[in-house]
Design a protein around this motif. Structure first.
Motif, PDB file in Angstrom:
ATOM      1  N   CYS A  74       0.818  -1.211   0.000  1.00 39.81           N
ATOM      2  CA  CYS A  74       0.000   0.000   0.000  1.00 39.81           C
ATOM      3  C   CYS A  74       0.854   1.265   0.000  1.00 39.81           C
ATOM      4  CB  CYS A  74      -0.905   0.038   1.228  1.00 39.81           C
ATOM      5  SG  CYS A  74      -2.118  -1.277   1.241  1.00 39.81           S
ATOM      6  N   LYS A  75       2.016   1.204   0.646  1.00 34.92           N
ATOM      7  CA  LYS A  75       2.861   2.388   0.809  1.00 34.92           C
ATOM      8  C   LYS A  75       4.317   1.961   0.813  1.00 34.92           C
ATOM      9  CE  LYS A  75       3.923   6.694   2.215  1.00 34.92           C
ATOM     10  NZ  LYS A  75       5.369   6.739   2.175  1.00 34.92           N
ATOM     11  N   MET A  76       5.131   2.707   0.062  1.00 35.46           N
ATOM     12  CA  MET A  76       6.576   2.489   0.059  1.00 35.46           C
ATOM     13  C   MET A  76       7.269   3.822   0.305  1.00 35.46           C
ATOM     14  SD  MET A  76       7.408  -0.127  -3.113  1.00 35.46           S
ATOM     15  CE  MET A  76       8.083   1.224  -3.963  1.00 35.46           C
ATOM     16  N   THR A  77       8.420   3.734   0.928  1.00 37.44           N
ATOM     17  CA  THR A  77       9.301   4.890   1.031  1.00 37.44           C
ATOM     18  C   THR A  77      10.627   4.492   0.397  1.00 37.44           C
ATOM     19  OG1 THR A  77       8.226   5.552   3.095  1.00 37.44           O
ATOM     20  CG2 THR A  77      10.327   6.599   2.567  1.00 37.44           C
ATOM     21  N   ILE A  78      11.051   5.300  -0.556  1.00 41.41           N
ATOM     22  CA  ILE A  78      12.289   5.051  -1.287  1.00 41.41           C
ATOM     23  C   ILE A  78      13.305   6.098  -0.849  1.00 41.41           C
ATOM     24  CG2 ILE A  78      13.383   4.964  -3.564  1.00 41.41           C
ATOM     25  CD1 ILE A  78      10.578   4.269  -4.690  1.00 41.41           C
ATOM     26  N   TYR A  79      14.478   5.636  -0.459  1.00 42.52           N
ATOM     27  CA  TYR A  79      15.568   6.523  -0.069  1.00 42.52           C
ATOM     28  C   TYR A  79      16.662   6.406  -1.133  1.00 42.52           C
ATOM     29  CZ  TYR A  79      13.104   6.115   4.351  1.00 42.52           C
ATOM     30  OH  TYR A  79      12.125   6.106   5.326  1.00 42.52           O
ATOM     31  N   LEU A  80      17.081   7.536  -1.676  1.00 44.99           N
ATOM     32  CA  LEU A  80      18.107   7.570  -2.711  1.00 44.99           C
ATOM     33  C   LEU A  80      19.232   8.510  -2.302  1.00 44.99           C
ATOM     34  CD1 LEU A  80      15.750   7.927  -5.797  1.00 44.99           C
ATOM     35  CD2 LEU A  80      17.211   5.965  -5.299  1.00 44.99           C
ATOM     36  N   THR A  81      20.464   8.087  -2.539  1.00 45.35           N
ATOM     37  CA  THR A  81      21.596   8.971  -2.247  1.00 45.35           C
ATOM     38  C   THR A  81      21.828   9.960  -3.381  1.00 45.35           C
ATOM     39  OG1 THR A  81      23.177   7.375  -3.141  1.00 45.35           O
ATOM     40  CG2 THR A  81      22.759   7.306  -0.752  1.00 45.35           C
ATOM     41  N   ASP A  82      21.161   9.747  -4.518  1.00 41.34           N
ATOM     42  CA  ASP A  82      21.281  10.653  -5.660  1.00 41.34           C
ATOM     43  C   ASP A  82      19.927  10.692  -6.353  1.00 41.34           C
ATOM     44  OD1 ASP A  82      21.786  11.957  -8.060  1.00 41.34           O
ATOM     45  OD2 ASP A  82      23.686  10.919  -8.417  1.00 41.34           O
ATOM     46  N   LEU A  83      19.219  11.807  -6.236  1.00 45.15           N
ATOM     47  CA  LEU A  83      17.876  11.903  -6.818  1.00 45.15           C
ATOM     48  C   LEU A  83      17.887  11.894  -8.346  1.00 45.15           C
ATOM     49  CD1 LEU A  83      16.077  14.315  -4.331  1.00 45.15           C
ATOM     50  CD2 LEU A  83      15.681  11.870  -4.664  1.00 45.15           C
ATOM     51  N   SER A  84      19.045  11.997  -8.970  1.00 53.47           N
ATOM     52  CA  SER A  84      19.089  11.867 -10.431  1.00 53.47           C
ATOM     53  C   SER A  84      18.794  10.426 -10.855  1.00 53.47           C
ATOM     54  CB  SER A  84      20.444  12.325 -10.986  1.00 53.47           C
ATOM     55  OG  SER A  84      21.466  11.403 -10.680  1.00 53.47           O
ATOM     56  N   HIS A  85      18.807   9.478  -9.903  1.00 57.45           N
ATOM     57  CA  HIS A  85      18.471   8.078 -10.185  1.00 57.45           C
ATOM     58  C   HIS A  85      16.964   7.817 -10.140  1.00 57.45           C
ATOM     59  CE1 HIS A  85      22.713   7.022  -8.585  1.00 57.45           C
ATOM     60  NE2 HIS A  85      22.744   7.175  -9.894  1.00 57.45           N
ATOM     61  N   PHE A  86      16.192   8.849  -9.840  1.00 57.38           N
ATOM     62  CA  PHE A  86      14.745   8.697  -9.648  1.00 57.38           C
ATOM     63  C   PHE A  86      14.063   8.072 -10.863  1.00 57.38           C
ATOM     64  CE2 PHE A  86      10.405  10.589  -9.242  1.00 57.38           C
ATOM     65  CZ  PHE A  86      10.062   9.973  -8.059  1.00 57.38           C
ATOM     66  N   ALA A  87      14.389   8.509 -12.068  1.00 56.71           N
ATOM     67  CA  ALA A  87      13.753   7.974 -13.284  1.00 56.71           C
ATOM     68  C   ALA A  87      14.080   6.493 -13.468  1.00 56.71           C
ATOM     69  CB  ALA A  87      14.179   8.781 -14.502  1.00 56.71           C
ATOM     70  N   THR A  88      15.310   6.108 -13.180  1.00 54.71           N
ATOM     71  CA  THR A  88      15.705   4.704 -13.299  1.00 54.71           C
ATOM     72  C   THR A  88      14.923   3.845 -12.314  1.00 54.71           C
ATOM     73  OG1 THR A  88      17.911   5.353 -14.022  1.00 54.71           O
ATOM     74  CG2 THR A  88      17.661   3.107 -13.167  1.00 54.71           C
ATOM     75  N   VAL A  89      14.818   4.303 -11.075  1.00 55.88           N
ATOM     76  CA  VAL A  89      14.066   3.566 -10.065  1.00 55.88           C
ATOM     77  C   VAL A  89      12.600   3.467 -10.475  1.00 55.88           C
ATOM     78  CG1 VAL A  89      13.303   3.567  -7.653  1.00 55.88           C
ATOM     79  CG2 VAL A  89      15.682   4.124  -8.218  1.00 55.88           C
ATOM     80  N   ASN A  90      12.026   4.549 -11.005  1.00 57.92           N
ATOM     81  CA  ASN A  90      10.639   4.524 -11.474  1.00 57.92           C
ATOM     82  C   ASN A  90      10.437   3.465 -12.547  1.00 57.92           C
ATOM     83  OD1 ASN A  90       9.355   6.440  -9.923  1.00 57.92           O
ATOM     84  ND2 ASN A  90       9.700   8.098 -11.374  1.00 57.92           N
ATOM     85  N   ALA A  91      11.341   3.406 -13.512  1.00 55.53           N
ATOM     86  CA  ALA A  91      11.201   2.448 -14.618  1.00 55.53           C
ATOM     87  C   ALA A  91      11.260   1.015 -14.102  1.00 55.53           C
ATOM     88  CB  ALA A  91      12.291   2.698 -15.658  1.00 55.53           C
ATOM     89  N   ILE A  92      12.168   0.737 -13.184  1.00 60.06           N
ATOM     90  CA  ILE A  92      12.291  -0.614 -12.633  1.00 60.06           C
ATOM     91  C   ILE A  92      11.083  -0.935 -11.763  1.00 60.06           C
ATOM     92  CG2 ILE A  92      13.660  -2.084 -11.091  1.00 60.06           C
ATOM     93  CD1 ILE A  92      16.143  -0.515 -12.235  1.00 60.06           C
ATOM     94  N   MET A  93      10.634   0.034 -10.973  1.00 61.61           N
ATOM     95  CA  MET A  93       9.448  -0.168 -10.132  1.00 61.61           C
ATOM     96  C   MET A  93       8.243  -0.542 -10.993  1.00 61.61           C
ATOM     97  SD  MET A  93       7.709   2.463  -7.465  1.00 61.61           S
ATOM     98  CE  MET A  93       6.065   2.133  -6.849  1.00 61.61           C
ATOM     99  N   ALA A  94       8.092   0.094 -12.145  1.00 60.07           N
ATOM    100  CA  ALA A  94       6.957  -0.196 -13.034  1.00 60.07           C
ATOM    101  C   ALA A  94       6.969  -1.651 -13.497  1.00 60.07           C
ATOM    102  CB  ALA A  94       6.983   0.745 -14.232  1.00 60.07           C
ATOM    103  N   GLU A  95       8.150  -2.253 -13.637  1.00 64.80           N
ATOM    104  CA  GLU A  95       8.246  -3.661 -14.019  1.00 64.80           C
ATOM    105  C   GLU A  95       7.729  -4.579 -12.915  1.00 64.80           C
ATOM    106  OE1 GLU A  95      12.258  -4.635 -15.105  1.00 64.80           O
ATOM    107  OE2 GLU A  95      12.464  -2.816 -16.324  1.00 64.80           O
ATOM    108  N   TYR A  96       7.952  -4.207 -11.673  1.00 61.25           N
ATOM    109  CA  TYR A  96       7.553  -5.040 -10.534  1.00 61.25           C
ATOM    110  C   TYR A  96       6.094  -4.820 -10.125  1.00 61.25           C
ATOM    111  CZ  TYR A  96      12.339  -6.624  -9.642  1.00 61.25           C
ATOM    112  OH  TYR A  96      13.578  -7.228  -9.741  1.00 61.25           O
ATOM    113  N   PHE A  97       5.547  -3.647 -10.409  1.00 64.22           N
ATOM    114  CA  PHE A  97       4.184  -3.301  -9.994  1.00 64.22           C
ATOM    115  C   PHE A  97       3.331  -3.044 -11.220  1.00 64.22           C
ATOM    116  CE2 PHE A  97       6.703  -2.306  -6.290  1.00 64.22           C
ATOM    117  CZ  PHE A  97       5.900  -2.696  -5.244  1.00 64.22           C
ATOM    118  N   GLU A  98       3.047  -4.089 -11.959  1.00 60.45           N
ATOM    119  CA  GLU A  98       2.221  -3.951 -13.156  1.00 60.45           C
ATOM    120  C   GLU A  98       0.772  -3.715 -12.765  1.00 60.45           C
ATOM    121  OE1 GLU A  98       2.814  -7.293 -15.690  1.00 60.45           O
ATOM    122  OE2 GLU A  98       4.987  -7.177 -15.529  1.00 60.45           O
ATOM    123  N   GLY A  99       0.321  -2.467 -12.860  1.00 56.49           N
ATOM    124  CA  GLY A  99      -1.081  -2.145 -12.640  1.00 56.49           C
ATOM    125  C   GLY A  99      -1.522  -1.977 -11.202  1.00 56.49           C
ATOM    126  N   SER A 100      -0.692  -2.272 -10.224  1.00 52.54           N
ATOM    127  CA  SER A 100      -1.128  -2.127  -8.827  1.00 52.54           C
ATOM    128  C   SER A 100      -0.094  -1.313  -8.039  1.00 52.54           C
ATOM    129  CB  SER A 100      -1.336  -3.496  -8.176  1.00 52.54           C
ATOM    130  OG  SER A 100      -0.099  -4.179  -8.052  1.00 52.54           O
TER     131      SER A 100
END
Length: 130
Positions: A74-100
């Motif tokens: 229901c809720k995740m908190t993502i901690y990044l040491t470099d926010l320029s990685h945000f798009a990469t994390v988003n793309a990978i997250m979309a692979e793991y959370f298809e539609g939910s």
């Protein structure tokens, strides 16, 4: 409400005085996962992509050990040491959370344990599972 400690060898063992996850009623609180290989307890080789995939694999293992799945997050908190990685994390997250996709926050931090680039914690609801 009784608390149940969730433990699996499919995710890294706790590296401090905490549980991998705790179930309280229909909620499961998954401790922050960094990109440790659960077998070797070493950081995975590679950059943000490899680290993010290992973190999601660790989260998935703990969801399964809790009798749930990533679709129950229901809720995740993502901690990044470099926010320029945000798009990469988003793309990978979309692979793991298809539609939910869950609600989430992304926070830039100065440093993470073992010099990880990413750490993610999660809350699951198993209300519809029982």
């Amino acid at each position: 409400m009784a608390r149940k400690i969730i433990q699996t060898d499919q995710a890294p063992a706790a590296i401090g005085p905490y549980a991998q996850a705790v179930r309280a009623g229909d909620l499961v609180f998954v401790s922050g996962q960094i990109p440790l290989d659960p077998v070797t307890m070493e950081m995975v080789d590679g950059g943000i992509e490899e680290q993010t995939r290992r973190v999601f694999d660790n989260l998935q293992a703990l969801c399964l050990a809790s009798d749930g799945g990533l679709e129950d997050v229901c809720k995740m908190t993502i901690y990044l040491t470099d926010l320029s990685h945000f798009a990469t994390v988003n793309a990978i997250m979309a692979e793991y959370f298809e539609g939910s996709t869950p609600a989430r926050a992304a926070i830039g931090v100065n440093e993470l344990p073992r010099s990880a680039l990413v750490e993610i914690e999660a809350i699951l609801s198993l209300a519809d599972r029982d």
